[in-house]
Design a protein around this motif. Structure first.
Motif, mmCIF file in Angstrom:
data_model
loop_
_atom_site.group_PDB
_atom_site.id
_atom_site.type_symbol
_atom_site.label_atom_id
_atom_site.label_comp_id
_atom_site.label_asym_id
_atom_site.label_seq_id
_atom_site.Cartn_x
_atom_site.Cartn_y
_atom_site.Cartn_z
ATOM 1 N N SER A 61 0.837 -1.218 0.000
ATOM 2 C CA SER A 61 0.000 0.000 0.000
ATOM 3 C C SER A 61 0.864 1.257 0.000
ATOM 4 O O SER A 61 0.604 2.207 -0.737
ATOM 5 N N GLU A 62 1.910 1.244 0.841
ATOM 6 C CA GLU A 62 2.799 2.413 0.932
ATOM 7 C C GLU A 62 3.519 2.639 -0.397
ATOM 8 O O GLU A 62 3.600 3.761 -0.905
ATOM 9 N N ARG A 63 4.029 1.558 -0.969
ATOM 10 C CA ARG A 63 4.769 1.684 -2.238
ATOM 11 C C ARG A 63 3.843 2.119 -3.376
ATOM 12 O O ARG A 63 4.226 2.911 -4.246
ATOM 13 N N TYR A 64 2.626 1.613 -3.358
ATOM 14 C CA TYR A 64 1.649 1.946 -4.406
ATOM 15 C C TYR A 64 1.243 3.425 -4.309
ATOM 16 O O TYR A 64 1.161 4.126 -5.322
ATOM 17 N N ALA A 65 1.014 3.876 -3.068
ATOM 18 C CA ALA A 65 0.658 5.291 -2.858
ATOM 19 C C ALA A 65 1.798 6.210 -3.307
ATOM 20 O O ALA A 65 1.568 7.252 -3.937
ATOM 21 N N ASP A 66 3.036 5.804 -3.008
ATOM 22 C CA ASP A 66 4.199 6.604 -3.432
ATOM 23 C C ASP A 66 4.283 6.688 -4.953
ATOM 24 O O ASP A 66 4.582 7.735 -5.527
ATOM 25 N N ALA A 67 4.021 5.555 -5.607
ATOM 26 C CA ALA A 67 4.186 5.491 -7.062
ATOM 27 C C ALA A 67 3.057 6.188 -7.820
ATOM 28 O O ALA A 67 3.294 6.850 -8.825
ATOM 29 N N PHE A 68 1.818 6.036 -7.330
ATOM 30 C CA PHE A 68 0.667 6.509 -8.119
ATOM 31 C C PHE A 68 -0.239 7.509 -7.387
ATOM 32 O O PHE A 68 -1.157 8.056 -7.996
ATOM 33 N N GLY A 69 -0.009 7.680 -6.075
ATOM 34 C CA GLY A 69 -0.894 8.560 -5.315
ATOM 35 C C GLY A 69 -2.300 7.995 -5.189
ATOM 36 O O GLY A 69 -3.282 8.728 -5.058
ATOM 37 N N ILE A 70 -2.414 6.666 -5.265
ATOM 38 C CA ILE A 70 -3.734 6.007 -5.182
ATOM 39 C C ILE A 70 -3.772 5.125 -3.940
ATOM 40 O O ILE A 70 -2.801 4.426 -3.629
#
Length: 395
Positions: free
Chosen positions: A362-371
């Motif tokens: 979740s953290e990595r995904y939020a960093d990459a896409f802001g989603i």
């Protein structure tokens, strides 16, 4: 979760209609373990019903008037079964009317009823909430009004509703899985003949985790139609050189490789994926028979590479979610699930490690896409069923 859903749906019914519902039905969403984009290419699929449901609280009434209450949407629709049933502007209503229209025309259903329904199936995540809605209505009507339908009838009526009233030319897999699901069993289904067999899917120390990308790119329909044209063109070329090939099911990888230049790069990759995916479903069935979950995970990951690089129906966000877990020791396999261009990845992971994995990704995904990533732990459950028959409630 299930008890809470049933309680909330029943209470809402009582509040609106001042009596307990006569019956309560549960209709599940579905996953597909493996066998993506082969349902229209004469392959096999391997779906299963899951423990995310639409709950229907329902009572017959004494006339032909009907009330449909979508609790989650806070919307209602009323109509008379004696009137002509045709599509309306509210899209959710059409899934239901499409089923009722067939039951009226073929089985003479004209009696009225009141329904409240509510769901724990996430919308837009590719878990087939639409099939759950269609099949739940068909199953409930069959039970309440003794229509004598088989499970197969209910699945086909659901599919036809989607074709005629909703305008989506879907295959049969979703409805079939919703009705025919069994606890801890996956279904190997032939979408042409509807022949099917069950395979034990008690994953023991592993569990299924869905990671919802929270995106849906708009080229699903156009991409889907183009893929269909490409594989049909490819099959024609293959048949010209190998007349014994009737469908992709009896086409071999070697035949496709031999015709690589004649097919051209794009069509070659599409056909190569289809032939390999049909084989992967058979290999997955063998792996499940031997409880070889490591092999199953490898096949799932291979499918994703095929969907992403050869069939080209993935997207940046889903590729990121699959790549992000590839080197996690607790993950046996991961792939995009569904039509593509968004939706969920399905992951076979060690039990007890889900929360840590969700947090990391979740953290990595939020960093990459802001989603914001959504995650669902799912269990394989039984298909559409009558949960409670409360005859005391009949007025």
């Amino acid at each position: 979760m299930k008890k809470k859903l049933i309680q909330h749906t029943s209470e809402h019914f009582e509040k609106l209609f001042h009596s307990q519902p006569q019956s309560i039905f549960l209709s599940p969403g579905r996953i597909n373990i493996i066998g993506e984009h082969v349902d229209y290419n004469d392959g096999f699929v391997m779906p299963a019903a899951i423990n995310k449901y639409i709950c229907f609280a329902i009572s017959k009434n004494e006339n032909s008037e009907c009330a449909l209450i979508a609790k989650d949407l806070n919307e209602a629709y009323k109509f008379d079964m004696k009137d002509e049933l045709k599509p309306v502007e509210k899209m959710w209503v059409n899934y239901i009317l499409g089923v009722l229209s067939q039951l009226k025309d073929k089985y003479g259903l004209v009696q009225g009823f009141n329904i409240v329904f509510s769901s724990t199936i996430p919308m837009g995540a590719g878990l087939s909430s639409s099939a759950a809605l269609e099949c739940g209505i068909g199953y409930a009507m069959n039970t309440l009004f003794d229509l004598g339908l088989t499970k197969e009838n209910i699945a086909l009526i659901g599919q036809k509703s989607e074709h005629t009233f909703v305008g989506v030319n879907c295959g049969i897999m979703d409805q079939f899985a919703s009705v025919f699901g069994k606890k801890n069993k996956v279904i190997k289904l032939d979408c042409n003949t509807l022949e099917h067999e069950y395979y034990k899917a008690d994953f023991k120390k592993y569990s299924l985790l869905l990671l919802d990308s929270n995106v849906k790119h708009t080229h699903l329909t156009s991409g889907y139609n183009v893929r269909r044209q490409e594989v049909e063109a490819g099959l024609k070329i293959i048949q010209e050189h190998f007349p014994q090939v009737k469908t992709f099911r009896n086409c071999t990888e070697n035949m496709v490789l031999e015709l690589k230049e004649k097919l051209g790069d794009t069509v070659f990759r599409r056909c190569h994926f289809v032939v390999k995916e049909i084989q992967r479903v058979l290999d997955a069935a063998a792996a499940l028979s031997q409880s070889d979950f490591k092999k199953l995970g490898e096949l799932m990951s291979e499918t994703h590479q095929g969907l992403s690089k050869e069939y080209e129906v993935s997207c940046e966000e889903i590729d990121f979610l699959v790549d992000a877990v590839q080197h996690e020791k607790t993950v046996l396999g991961s792939r995009m699930m569904g039509g593509g261009f968004g939706g969920c990845s399905i992951n076979l992971v060690e039990k007890g490690t889900e929360e840590t994995l969700i947090k990391t990704i979740s953290e990595r995904y939020a960093d990459a896409f802001g989603i914001e990533l959504k995650a669902y732990k799912v269990k394989i459950s039984k298909g559409t069923t009558l949960y409670k028959d409360n005859h005391a409630a009949i007025q």
